[in-house]
Write a protein that holds these residues in place. Structure first.
Motif, PDB file in Angstrom:
ATOM      1  N   HIS A 168      -0.845  14.160  15.408  1.00  0.00           N
ATOM      2  CA  HIS A 168      -1.592  14.557  14.030  1.00  0.00           C
ATOM      3  C   HIS A 168      -0.867  13.328  12.704  1.00  0.00           C
ATOM      4  N   ASP A 169      -0.268  13.109  12.786  1.00  0.00           N
ATOM      5  CA  ASP A 169       0.673  12.465  11.861  1.00  0.00           C
ATOM      6  C   ASP A 169       0.415  10.884  12.073  1.00  0.00           C
ATOM      7  N   THR A 170       0.253  10.883  13.149  1.00  0.00           N
ATOM      8  CA  THR A 170      -0.029   9.375  13.085  1.00  0.00           C
ATOM      9  C   THR A 170      -1.563   9.162  13.117  1.00  0.00           C
ATOM     10  N   ILE A 171      -2.277  10.394  12.932  1.00  0.00           N
ATOM     11  CA  ILE A 171      -3.592   9.827  12.855  1.00  0.00           C
ATOM     12  C   ILE A 171      -3.514  10.070  11.480  1.00  0.00           C
ATOM     13  N   GLU A 172      -2.808  10.918  10.516  1.00  0.00           N
ATOM     14  CA  GLU A 172      -3.106  10.725   8.926  1.00  0.00           C
ATOM     15  C   GLU A 172      -2.546   9.742   8.873  1.00  0.00           C
ATOM     16  N   LEU A 173      -1.714   8.897   9.281  1.00  0.00           N
ATOM     17  CA  LEU A 173      -1.151   7.469   8.721  1.00  0.00           C
ATOM     18  C   LEU A 173      -2.306   6.770   9.017  1.00  0.00           C
ATOM     19  N   LEU A 174      -2.982   6.430   9.792  1.00  0.00           N
ATOM     20  CA  LEU A 174      -4.340   5.683  10.266  1.00  0.00           C
ATOM     21  C   LEU A 174      -4.914   5.619   9.229  1.00  0.00           C
ATOM     22  N   GLU A 175      -5.523   7.084   8.076  1.00  0.00           N
ATOM     23  CA  GLU A 175      -6.696   7.008   8.360  1.00  0.00           C
ATOM     24  C   GLU A 175      -6.239   7.286   6.641  1.00  0.00           C
ATOM     25  N   ALA A 176      -5.036   7.110   6.080  1.00  0.00           N
ATOM     26  CA  ALA A 176      -4.720   6.975   4.802  1.00  0.00           C
ATOM     27  C   ALA A 176      -4.858   5.097   5.127  1.00  0.00           C
ATOM     28  N   ASP A 177      -4.347   4.449   6.376  1.00  0.00           N
ATOM     29  CA  ASP A 177      -4.612   2.812   5.819  1.00  0.00           C
ATOM     30  C   ASP A 177      -5.613   2.469   5.981  1.00  0.00           C
ATOM     31  N   TRP A 178      -5.986   2.688   6.837  1.00  0.00           N
ATOM     32  CA  TRP A 178      -7.620   2.509   6.542  1.00  0.00           C
ATOM     33  C   TRP A 178      -8.043   2.802   5.242  1.00  0.00           C
ATOM     34  N   ALA A 179      -7.976   4.024   4.874  1.00  0.00           N
ATOM     35  CA  ALA A 179      -8.405   4.228   3.291  1.00  0.00           C
ATOM     36  C   ALA A 179      -8.257   3.049   2.253  1.00  0.00           C
ATOM     37  N   LEU A 180      -6.979   3.214   3.013  1.00  0.00           N
ATOM     38  CA  LEU A 180      -6.437   1.310   1.772  1.00  0.00           C
ATOM     39  C   LEU A 180      -6.699   0.252   2.155  1.00  0.00           C
ATOM     40  N   LEU A 181      -7.199   0.071   3.506  1.00  0.00           N
ATOM     41  CA  LEU A 181      -7.871  -1.814   3.709  1.00  0.00           C
ATOM     42  C   LEU A 181      -9.339  -1.453   3.323  1.00  0.00           C
ATOM     43  N   THR A 182     -10.326  -0.711   3.044  1.00  0.00           N
ATOM     44  CA  THR A 182     -11.407  -0.375   2.928  1.00  0.00           C
ATOM     45  C   THR A 182     -11.222  -0.329   1.211  1.00  0.00           C
ATOM     46  N   GLN A 183     -11.133  -0.428   0.363  1.00  0.00           N
ATOM     47  CA  GLN A 183     -11.002  -0.440  -1.178  1.00  0.00           C
ATOM     48  C   GLN A 183     -11.823  -1.230  -1.276  1.00  0.00           C
ATOM     49  N   PRO A 184     -13.126  -1.369  -2.394  1.00  0.00           N
ATOM     50  CA  PRO A 184     -13.364  -2.083  -2.454  1.00  0.00           C
ATOM     51  C   PRO A 184     -13.249  -3.345  -3.742  1.00  0.00           C
ATOM     52  N   ASN A 185     -12.488  -2.656  -4.199  1.00  0.00           N
ATOM     53  CA  ASN A 185     -11.401  -3.905  -5.027  1.00  0.00           C
ATOM     54  C   ASN A 185     -10.224  -4.942  -4.010  1.00  0.00           C
ATOM     55  N   ARG A 186      -9.858  -4.125  -3.340  1.00  0.00           N
ATOM     56  CA  ARG A 186      -9.137  -4.391  -2.306  1.00  0.00           C
ATOM     57  C   ARG A 186     -10.382  -5.811  -1.600  1.00  0.00           C
ATOM     58  N   LEU A 187     -11.313  -4.651  -0.787  1.00  0.00           N
ATOM     59  CA  LEU A 187     -12.089  -6.492  -0.046  1.00  0.00           C
ATOM     60  C   LEU A 187     -12.973  -7.198  -1.490  1.00  0.00           C
ATOM     61  N   GLU A 188     -12.883  -7.000  -2.006  1.00  0.00           N
ATOM     62  CA  GLU A 188     -13.598  -7.992  -3.662  1.00  0.00           C
ATOM     63  C   GLU A 188     -13.002  -8.959  -3.712  1.00  0.00           C
ATOM     64  N   LYS A 189     -11.426  -8.580  -3.836  1.00  0.00           N
ATOM     65  CA  LYS A 189     -10.550 -10.109  -3.964  1.00  0.00           C
ATOM     66  C   LYS A 189     -10.297 -10.663  -2.649  1.00  0.00           C
ATOM     67  N   LEU A 190     -10.634 -10.122  -1.280  1.00  0.00           N
ATOM     68  CA  LEU A 190     -10.463 -10.624  -0.485  1.00  0.00           C
ATOM     69  C   LEU A 190     -11.252 -11.427  -0.221  1.00  0.00           C
ATOM     70  N   ALA A 191     -13.079 -11.264  -0.616  1.00  0.00           N
ATOM     71  CA  ALA A 191     -14.108 -12.347  -0.529  1.00  0.00           C
ATOM     72  C   ALA A 191     -13.926 -12.857  -1.258  1.00  0.00           C
TER      73      ALA A 191
END
Length: 123
Positions: free
Chosen positions: A45-68
């Motif tokens: 459960h802790d691993t899943i929560e950590l991965l969900e938080a990591d996914w939320a950080l990686l898919t932030q629109p601002n971050r994706l726009e900077k990478l694009a």
């Protein structure tokens, strides 16, 4: 003097004590297994929560726009044209294919319903 009944009772008590000890030992083993499994579940459960938080950080629109923008030359991304989008009811639907029954070698195919004429039958 010990009578036969006394010896039988002592044997029964020893057997009952042995069975009780074995049951207690098995129960302790099962309890340890249960605690181990619960710890594994908590870790998952802790691993899943950590991965969900990591996914939320990686898919932030601002971050994706900077990478694009950073990789624009390599990716050659362009904004989506509104004409490229279609609703599901605008998509062409394939014709439904009805499976035909297999025919024996000497059997004729059935006559389609639109070819059947309604009229008198000649004999």
């Amino acid at each position: 003097m010990l009578r036969t009944l006394d010896i039988i009772m002592i044997g029964a008590m020893a057997a009952a004590a042995t069975v009780t000890y074995q049951i207690k030992h098995k129960t302790d083993d099962k309890l340890q297994d249960l605690k181990r499994i619960e710890a594994e579940i908590r870790l998952e459960h802790d691993t899943i929560e950590l991965l969900e938080a990591d996914w939320a950080l990686l898919t932030q629109p601002n971050r994706l726009e900077k990478l694009a923008n950073a990789y624009q030359a390599e990716l050659k991304l362009q904004p989506t044209d509104p004409n490229q989008l279609a609703r599901p009811n605008e998509l062409p639907m394939p014709k439904a294919q009805v499976p035909q029954p297999a025919l024996a070698e000497n059997q004729k195919p059935p006559i389609p319903m639109d070819k059947i004429t309604t009229g008198s039958v000649k004999r």
